[in-house]
Scaffold this active site. Structure first.
Site, PDB file in Angstrom:
ATOM      1  N   SER A 107       0.824  -1.127   0.078  1.00  0.00           N
ATOM      2  CA  SER A 107       0.059   0.079  -0.042  1.00  0.00           C
ATOM      3  C   SER A 107       0.697   1.466  -0.070  1.00  0.00           C
ATOM      4  CB  SER A 107      -1.067   0.005   1.309  1.00  0.00           C
ATOM      5  OG  SER A 107      -1.530   1.164   1.278  1.00  0.00           O
ATOM      6  N   GLY A 108       0.411   2.144  -0.873  1.00  0.00           N
ATOM      7  CA  GLY A 108       1.384   3.507  -0.856  1.00  0.00           C
ATOM      8  C   GLY A 108       2.425   3.463  -1.759  1.00  0.00           C
ATOM      9  N   THR A 112      -1.719   2.566  -8.089  1.00  0.00           N
ATOM     10  CA  THR A 112      -2.768   3.133  -8.666  1.00  0.00           C
ATOM     11  C   THR A 112      -2.140   4.402  -9.685  1.00  0.00           C
ATOM     12  OG1 THR A 112      -4.083   2.955  -6.964  1.00  0.00           O
ATOM     13  CG2 THR A 112      -4.694   4.530  -8.364  1.00  0.00           C
ATOM     14  N   ASN A 157      -1.160   5.467   3.068  1.00  0.00           N
ATOM     15  CA  ASN A 157      -1.359   6.064   1.778  1.00  0.00           C
ATOM     16  C   ASN A 157      -2.487   7.053   1.851  1.00  0.00           C
ATOM     17  OD1 ASN A 157      -1.766   6.941  -0.912  1.00  0.00           O
ATOM     18  ND2 ASN A 157      -2.065   4.722  -1.583  1.00  0.00           N
ATOM     19  N   SER A 160      -5.639   5.654  -0.547  1.00  0.00           N
ATOM     20  CA  SER A 160      -5.395   4.393  -0.711  1.00  0.00           C
ATOM     21  C   SER A 160      -6.567   3.599  -1.498  1.00  0.00           C
ATOM     22  CB  SER A 160      -5.242   3.712   0.658  1.00  0.00           C
ATOM     23  OG  SER A 160      -4.824   2.296   0.720  1.00  0.00           O
ATOM     24  N   SER A 161      -6.157   2.777  -2.368  1.00  0.00           N
ATOM     25  CA  SER A 161      -7.309   1.923  -2.898  1.00  0.00           C
ATOM     26  C   SER A 161      -8.020   0.834  -1.812  1.00  0.00           C
ATOM     27  CB  SER A 161      -6.620   1.397  -4.002  1.00  0.00           C
ATOM     28  OG  SER A 161      -5.986   2.120  -5.120  1.00  0.00           O
ATOM     29  N   GLY A 387      -1.915  -4.091  -2.273  1.00  0.00           N
ATOM     30  CA  GLY A 387      -0.748  -4.913  -2.109  1.00  0.00           C
ATOM     31  C   GLY A 387      -0.615  -5.625  -0.953  1.00  0.00           C
ATOM     32  N   GLU A 389      -0.179  -6.916   2.801  1.00  0.00           N
ATOM     33  CA  GLU A 389      -0.546  -6.055   4.105  1.00  0.00           C
ATOM     34  C   GLU A 389      -0.373  -6.699   5.335  1.00  0.00           C
ATOM     35  OE1 GLU A 389      -4.434  -4.498   4.109  1.00  0.00           O
ATOM     36  OE2 GLU A 389      -3.970  -2.770   2.568  1.00  0.00           O
TER      37      GLU A 389
HETATM   38  N1  LIG Z   1       5.282   8.125 -10.132  1.00  0.00           N
HETATM   39  C1  LIG Z   1       4.786   8.827  -9.040  1.00  0.00           C
HETATM   40  N2  LIG Z   1       4.848  10.044  -8.939  1.00  0.00           N
HETATM   41  C2  LIG Z   1       4.737  10.910  -8.058  1.00  0.00           C
HETATM   42  N3  LIG Z   1       4.139  10.619  -6.867  1.00  0.00           N
HETATM   43  C3  LIG Z   1       3.654   9.164  -6.898  1.00  0.00           C
HETATM   44  C4  LIG Z   1       4.054   8.432  -7.903  1.00  0.00           C
HETATM   45  N4  LIG Z   1       3.459   7.247  -7.445  1.00  0.00           N
HETATM   46  C5  LIG Z   1       2.978   7.358  -6.294  1.00  0.00           C
HETATM   47  N5  LIG Z   1       3.056   8.480  -5.964  1.00  0.00           N
HETATM   48  C6  LIG Z   1       2.672   9.100  -4.610  1.00  0.00           C
HETATM   49  O1  LIG Z   1       2.382   8.094  -3.973  1.00  0.00           O
HETATM   50  C7  LIG Z   1       0.912   8.146  -3.188  1.00  0.00           C
HETATM   51  C8  LIG Z   1       0.358   6.582  -3.234  1.00  0.00           C
HETATM   52  O2  LIG Z   1       0.249   6.145  -4.424  1.00  0.00           O
HETATM   53  P1  LIG Z   1      -0.766   4.868  -5.098  1.00  0.00           P
HETATM   54  O3  LIG Z   1      -2.215   5.350  -4.517  1.00  0.00           O
HETATM   55  O4  LIG Z   1      -0.422   4.717  -6.168  1.00  0.00           O
HETATM   56  O5  LIG Z   1      -0.319   3.801  -3.928  1.00  0.00           O
HETATM   57  P2  LIG Z   1      -0.789   2.353  -4.244  1.00  0.00           P
HETATM   58  O6  LIG Z   1       0.153   1.293  -4.305  1.00  0.00           O
HETATM   59  O7  LIG Z   1      -2.185   2.409  -5.047  1.00  0.00           O
HETATM   60  O8  LIG Z   1      -1.460   2.152  -2.823  1.00  0.00           O
HETATM   61  P3  LIG Z   1      -2.680   1.367  -2.222  1.00  0.00           P
HETATM   62  O9  LIG Z   1      -2.507  -0.144  -2.561  1.00  0.00           O
HETATM   63  O10 LIG Z   1      -3.077   2.083  -0.743  1.00  0.00           O
HETATM   64  O11 LIG Z   1      -3.848   1.872  -3.118  1.00  0.00           O
HETATM   65  C9  LIG Z   1       0.223   8.886  -4.580  1.00  0.00           C
HETATM   66  O12 LIG Z   1      -0.959   9.464  -3.869  1.00  0.00           O
HETATM   67  C10 LIG Z   1       1.312   9.930  -4.947  1.00  0.00           C
HETATM   68  O13 LIG Z   1       1.156  10.798  -4.065  1.00  0.00           O
HETATM   69 MG   LIG Z   2      -3.992   2.142  -5.008  1.00  0.00          MG
END
Ligand SMILES: Nc1ncnc2c1ncn2[C@@H]1O[C@H](COP(=O)(O)OP(=O)(O)OP(=O)(O)O)[C@@H](O)[C@H]1O
Ligand SMILES: [Mg+2]
Length: 1134
Positions: A107-108, A112, A157, A160-161, A387, A389
């Site tokens: 997560s984070g 996404t 996050n 977070s999705s 992801g 957890e």
């Molecule tokens: N390529 C990137 N460039 C800039 N910031 C990023 C990038 N990827 C992620 N982030 C930052 O990290 C944060 C978390 O990313 P994201 O929501 O994609 O995580 P995730 O893997 O989907 O988490 P979760 O499993 O909780 O959904 C985003 O809100 C953004 O601020």
């Molecule tokens: Mg996500």
């Protein structure tokens, strides 16, 4: 010329971990860190992309970058997620291979974001057009909607999705997007009712309260204050960097783009509001007679508002929170709910409502983005799933999520490691076996249908009797005791008996990514996911159509006593379907790693990264890639691609493809250790060897291109030259024609000039000749004429003489004949007279004879009597004939004389008769009339045949008083001024000597004087006694001018004579004359009739001259002053 680049250019650390030396976990982390510090967040392991979350926006996602990576070889540029997206897209478009992009990480870690980057890259590089752009926009805009409802702020996050998402994007044969299908996996619905400390509920609740207009909130019966809602955690309601109000606008806009109707959006918001209201419903116990407590709604306001929002009857819902109907074998029992159960029911309803709403949203979006065309689609799947957890307190959700990650890891292992090794064996390539951990055993522990944890949980849920989380744990302890990845305190395996890190109410699973301790509490409930039927039926009764749609099982007509499938079962099934789906596609991996736990940029926590690298099996992954061959390709395609590098294989290789590749590689001097020949493929060990081949190919292609260019240019120049030549011939021909035409025109005009000169000269000569001839002829003619004239005159003279002679002869002859004739006439007359006399004598003699003969028969006087009688009869007849004449003196008729002998008598008789009848006529007259006629007679005597005006006056009676001076009140004063009787009153014009114009005056005549008075006022201007009047002058013509001349030396003479004009001139003059005639004391007034007379005006005499036929000015004469002494009156011709 395109600049040749390579992954190896300007590399920070190593871009591809396969090239890492030495390879171990530390060097791996160092390389990652090194790159991360230099903003290189992407690193390859072969074709797998490792993505580090930068936690800040980097300038590497610009449209220029998209263009840079577009249609470029994967290893050509520095590692980037775009390179992977481009590879996948091109492989899909050009090689017709369905693709899936598997994004994993905790997560984070940026899953996404990565999925959005892939989607936006594909959207940027695929086709364009109105329809395609709309599809792209809808696909991209589905993200904000799902994120608003499915994402929340967690400790790990801020966005977070809280659901798993797999999206299939469908393309047509050209690679243009047609639509998509989204599948969602297990929304973390427990978050609706309760959030861990520091975390938030789903974004939409906060977005709605912050961003909706006051009007909308009023309609939804909501308050902007978060603290008013039990379901919203207070401590982190506002998140730094998140603008909920702006996000709300984005979401609404996205919903509109995706295709939600306004009414649908409203319904969705109403349900969100209903969930918030539901959370505020509280219960209190009420004691019953049987000693049990029964729950009652504490404050009914929220309940009421919620019911109003959804159109539910309040009492029905209220009852559903207090009672529960249990149906078993046709029997219905109603049990009361205590306060705890009521809260449980409320939360279950809220959770169910929200998760169903979320699933409905996904279905609704799918409806909008569904591909319209029925043709075969190429598919690119993007998997963004929660992801792995490991929390302090892990429950059913984490268990499910981690199970899903286990499955993904398994597919990764299957598709990369195992497939790789198996392919080497298949291709008969030498392979040093690499040990890797296969997590199939863990998957089996969870999903095995007989003794898997999920199966046992389901069994417990379905089992009759008392079922608790503890009985479930007991069951696990008995059945999974022997499993090497299962750990529990009460396990028969004694080794955990003393493990204090393992509480009694927990079990632990050794996942591929680490050990996770699960608290068993809530497992049974969450798996059952029960919603009391009374509640679902209450929801179904709502008038809110979306609400009814979400609770179909509430329909009493469709009561299904069968238990719905458990949450675990459903999840397992959907994960199974997903795995099958992924296996049919070409996988592309993005492994996301989060660099720190603080969600901040520039911090790289080694231990955290190391942990992720380890459980993602990345080093293992590199080892496999390095042990094997980096690149493999079927012989046919390899030969096809590189055949231009060797003369023997270019342009065609006739033998088997494998031999061709051998010849090719030998010819290219590729070291033998760099490649191996498989059964159907060539295996190239090092990517660099491949790059070299690619490089040489490109150079060769350039040469070929140059050759083609050369030939094409030659052809083009030749064609151009031929065209020019052809054109030149045409131009020359036209020019020549034009020049010749000009020349011809010049010669022609010169010839014409010369011709005209010559013709002119010739003509002039002829003219001269003709003129000479003409002159000669004229001279001859003149001479001849003179001669002929002379001749003619001589002849004329002769003829005249002759004629005179002849006339003299004829005159003499005529005289002579006349004389002869007269003599003859005289003779004849004499003879006739003689004959007549003879006849008369004869007649007399005969008469005498007859009388003598017949006398004896008559008496002597009978003859006389007959004669008298005859005469008498004749006279009688004659007089009777005169009877026809009238007595009118005007009648001029008189019968014709009947007999010659009455001629004298007839004339005399006529005269006598006329006189007689006139006398008779006169005898009838009265005295006045007589006077009138006398006047008329006098007028006639004066003017007849003397003045042309006279005849017109004859028929006009003399009226005398034309002004009716006696009667007219206007002249009353004037009348009274007159001493005598007015004989004549008329309007005259007094002629002004100065200009000859007349001014009107009243003319009055009495016996002793005449008076001139003003026409308008009646004032007397002049009164002249008649004895002072010497004479009157008039013209001979038909005008009305007359001059009254005064006696010289008389009293009135000082005023001068009067020149007047009147329409009744004849009457005036006659009257004047008559007064003069009748007055004994006066002389006769002279009447002078002439066309020129003198008038004595005050000082001098002026001649008045009358001319006839002057300019016509109507019918009247016009007087004009000619000079001081002359007034000219022009009288119109009669
Ligand atoms: N390529 C990137 N460039 C800039 N910031 C990023 C990038 N990827 C992620 N982030 C930052 O990290 C944060 C978390 O990313 P994201 O929501 O994609 O995580 P995730 O893997 O989907 O988490 P979760 O499993 O909780 O959904 C985003 O809100 C953004 O601020
Ligand atoms: Mg996500």
């Amino acid at each position: 010329m395109e600049v040749k680049t390579s992954l190896l250019d300007n590399m920070i650390g190593v871009g591809d971990m396969v090239l890492l030396e030495p390879l171990n976990e530390d060097s791996f982390i160092v390389n990652l860190r090194n790159r991360f510090d230099h903003n290189e967040i992407y690193t390859y392991i072969g074709s797998v992309v490792i993505s580090m979350n930068p936690y800040r926006s980097l300038p590497i996602y610009t449209p220029q970058k998209v263009e840079e990576y577009r249609n470029r070889n994967f290893y050509e540029l520095s590692p980037h997620i775009y390179a992977l997206a481009d590879e996948a897209y091109r492989s899909l478009r050009d090689q017709d291979k369905d693709q899936c992009i598997l994004i994993t990480g905790e997560s984070g870690a940026g899953k996404t974001e990565a999925s959005k980057l892939v989607m936006s890259y594909v959207a940027a590089v695929c086709g364009k057009g109105q329809e395609v752009n709309k599809v792209k926009e809808q696909l991209l805009q589905s993200n904000p909607v799902l994120e608003a409802f499915g994402n929340a702020k967690t400790m790990r996050n801020d966005n977070s999705s809280r659901f798993g998402k797999y999206m299939d994007i469908e393309f047509d044969f050209k690679g243009d997007p047609l639509g998509g299908v989204i599948s969602n996996y297990l929304l973390e619905k427990s978050r609706v009712c309760k959030q861990p400390r520091g975390e938030r509920n789903f974004h939409i609740f906060y977005q709605l309260l912050s961003g909706a207009s006051d009007d909308t909130l009023m309609k939804l019966k909501l308050d902007r204050d978060f603290s008013k809602y039990n379901y919203l955690s207070l401590d982190s309601a506002n998140v730094n960097g998140l603008d909920d109000a702006a996000s709300f606008r984005t979401v609404r806009n996205a919903m509109q783009i995706v295709g939600f109707m306004e009414a649908e959006v409203q319904s969705v918001l109403e349900l969100v509001a209903a969930v918030l209201k539901l959370g505020n419903i509280e219960f209190k116990p009420e004691s019953r007679v049987n000693g049990f407590d029964e729950s009652r709604v504490k404050d009914k306001n929220d309940l009421k508002e919620m019911c109003e929002l959804l159109g539910i009857e309040q009492s029905v819902l209220e009852r559903a929170f207090s009672y529960r109907t249990v149906e078993a074998k046709m029997e219905k029992m109603s049990t009361t709910l205590n306060v705890a159960q009521a809260y449980y029911a409320r939360d279950a309803l809220a959770k169910n409502l929200y998760s169903r709403l979320f699933s409905w949203l996904v279905t609704r979006i799918n409806e909008s983005i569904k591909a319209q065309a029925k043709t075969r689609h190429k598919v690119m799947g993007v998997l963004d799933i929660y992801g792995f957890e490991i929390f302090e307190d892990n429950s059913f959700e984490q268990f499910i999520i981690n199970y899903c990650n286990e499955k993904l890891q398994q597919i990764f292992i299957e598709l990369t490691l195992r497939e790789e090794q198996e392919e080497y064996i298949r291709e008969d390539i030498e392979w040093t076996n690499i040990e890797y951990f296969n997590n199939a055993i863990i998957c089996d522990l969870i999903e095995n249908n007989q003794n898997g944890i999920l199966a046992m949980l389901d069994e417990e849920c379905l089992r009759p009797g008392t079922v608790t989380d503890d009985t479930f744990l007991d069951k696990l302890n008995t059945i999974c005791a022997e499993h090497q990845h299962f750990e529990s305190r009460l396990n028969k395996n004694s080794k955990f008996l003393t493990d204090h890190s393992l509480p009694h109410s927990c079990f632990r699973i050794q996942h591929y990514a680490g050990k996770v301790l699960y608290r068993v509490e809530g497992f049974v409930d969450k798996n059952n996911d029960l919603l009391y039927r009374d509640l679902s039926q209450a929801m179904y009764k709502a008038t809110h159509s979306l609400m009814r749609q979400l609770f179909p099982e509430g329909n009493p007509a469709k009561v299904n006593l069968k238990r719905p499938p458990t949450a675990g079962f459903q999840f397992k099934a959907s994960v199974g379907v997903l795995m099958k789906n992924l296996q049919t596609k070409n996988p592309n991996y993005i492994r996301c790693i989060k660099p720190n736990d603080k969600k901040v940029a520039h911090i790289f926590t080694d231990s955290l990264v190391c942990h992720q690298v380890r459980y993602l099996g990345l080093v293992e992954n590199v080892r496999v890639r390095r042990a094997g061959y980096a690149f493999r390709q079927p012989y046919e395609s390899c030969l096809e691609r590189y055949k231009m590098l060797c003369k023997k294989t270019w342009p065609h290789w006739r033998g088997p493809a494998r031999d061709g590749v051998e010849v090719l590689l030998t010819d290219c001097s590729v070291p033998t250790e760099e490649f191996a020949y498989g059964r159907s493929k060539i295996f190239i060990r090092n990517p660099r060897t491949l790059f070299t081949l690619e490089e040489r190919r490109r150079a060769c292609l350039e040469d070929l291109a140059t050759l083609i260019q050369k030939i094409y240019r030659g052809w083009k120049s030749r064609t151009h030259f031929l065209l020019l030549k052809k054109s030149q011939v045409v131009v020359a021909a036209w020019y020549r024609r034009y020049a010749q035409q000009n020349k011809y025109q010049k010669i022609k005009s010169a010839t014409l000039v010369m011709q005209s000169f010559v013709r002119g000269w010739k003509a002039r000569n002829i003219l001269r000749q003709l003129k000479y001839e003409k002159r000669c002829k004229e001279a001859v003619t003149t001479i001849a004429a003179y001669w002929h004239g002379t001749q003619a005159r001589m002849e004329l003279r002769r003829l005249k003489t002759e004629a005179r002679n002849k006339r003299a002869v004829s005159v003499i002859w005529a005289y002579w004949q006349g004389t002869k004739a007269r003599r003859e006439l005289r003779r004849l007359k004499e003879e006739a007279r003689r004959k007549h006399a003879v006849a008369i004598i004869w007649a007399y003699w005969l008469g005498l004879q007859v009388r003598r003969e017949y006398r004896k028969f008559f008496r002597a006087n009978a003859g006389k009597k007959i004669y008298d009688f005859t005469i008498q009869r004749i006279m009688q007849k004659y007089f009777l004939g005169l009877k026809t004449t009238t007595m009118s003196p005007m009648d001029n008729t008189w019968p014709a004389k009947p007999y010659g002998f009455l001629e004298g008598a007839h004339t005399q008789l006529r005269r006598i008769f006329h006189l007689w009848r006139c006398k008779k006529y006169r005898g009838q007259f009265t005295e006045e009339k007589k006077a009138v006629y006398e006047e008329k007679l006098e007028a006639s005597e004066i003017f007849k045949d003397k003045k042309a005006l006279y005849p017109s006056s004859v028929s006009q009676p003399f009226k005398g008083d034309y002004l009716e001076i006696q009667k007219n009140p206007k002249y009353q004063k004037l009348n009274s001024a007159m001493e005598e009787k007015v004989l004549l009153a008329d309007l005259v014009n007094k002629i002004n000597r100065a200009n000859g114009k007349g001014s009107p005056r009243l003319f009055l005549l009495t016996k002793s004087n005449f008076v001139l008075a003003d026409q308008k006022t009646g004032q007397v201007k002049a009164s002249v006694p008649l004895p002072d009047l010497a004479s009157v002058s008039v013209s001979t013509q038909s005008d009305g001018f007359f001059a009254l001349k005064l006696k010289e030396g008389s009293a009135s003479a000082s005023k001068g004579d009067f020149l007047l004009s009147s329409e009744h001139l004849i009457e005036i003059i006659t009257k004047l004359h008559r007064i003069g005639t009748t007055a004994a004391d006066r002389d006769q007034i002279n009447i002078d009739i002439s066309d020129e007379f003198l008038v004595q005006f005050k000082q001098d005499k002026v001649c008045v001259k009358f001319i006839q036929g002057g300019p016509k000015n109507g019918n009247s004469a016009a007087c004009k002053r000619k000079n001081n002494r002359l007034l000219e009156v022009s009288v119109p011709s009669p």
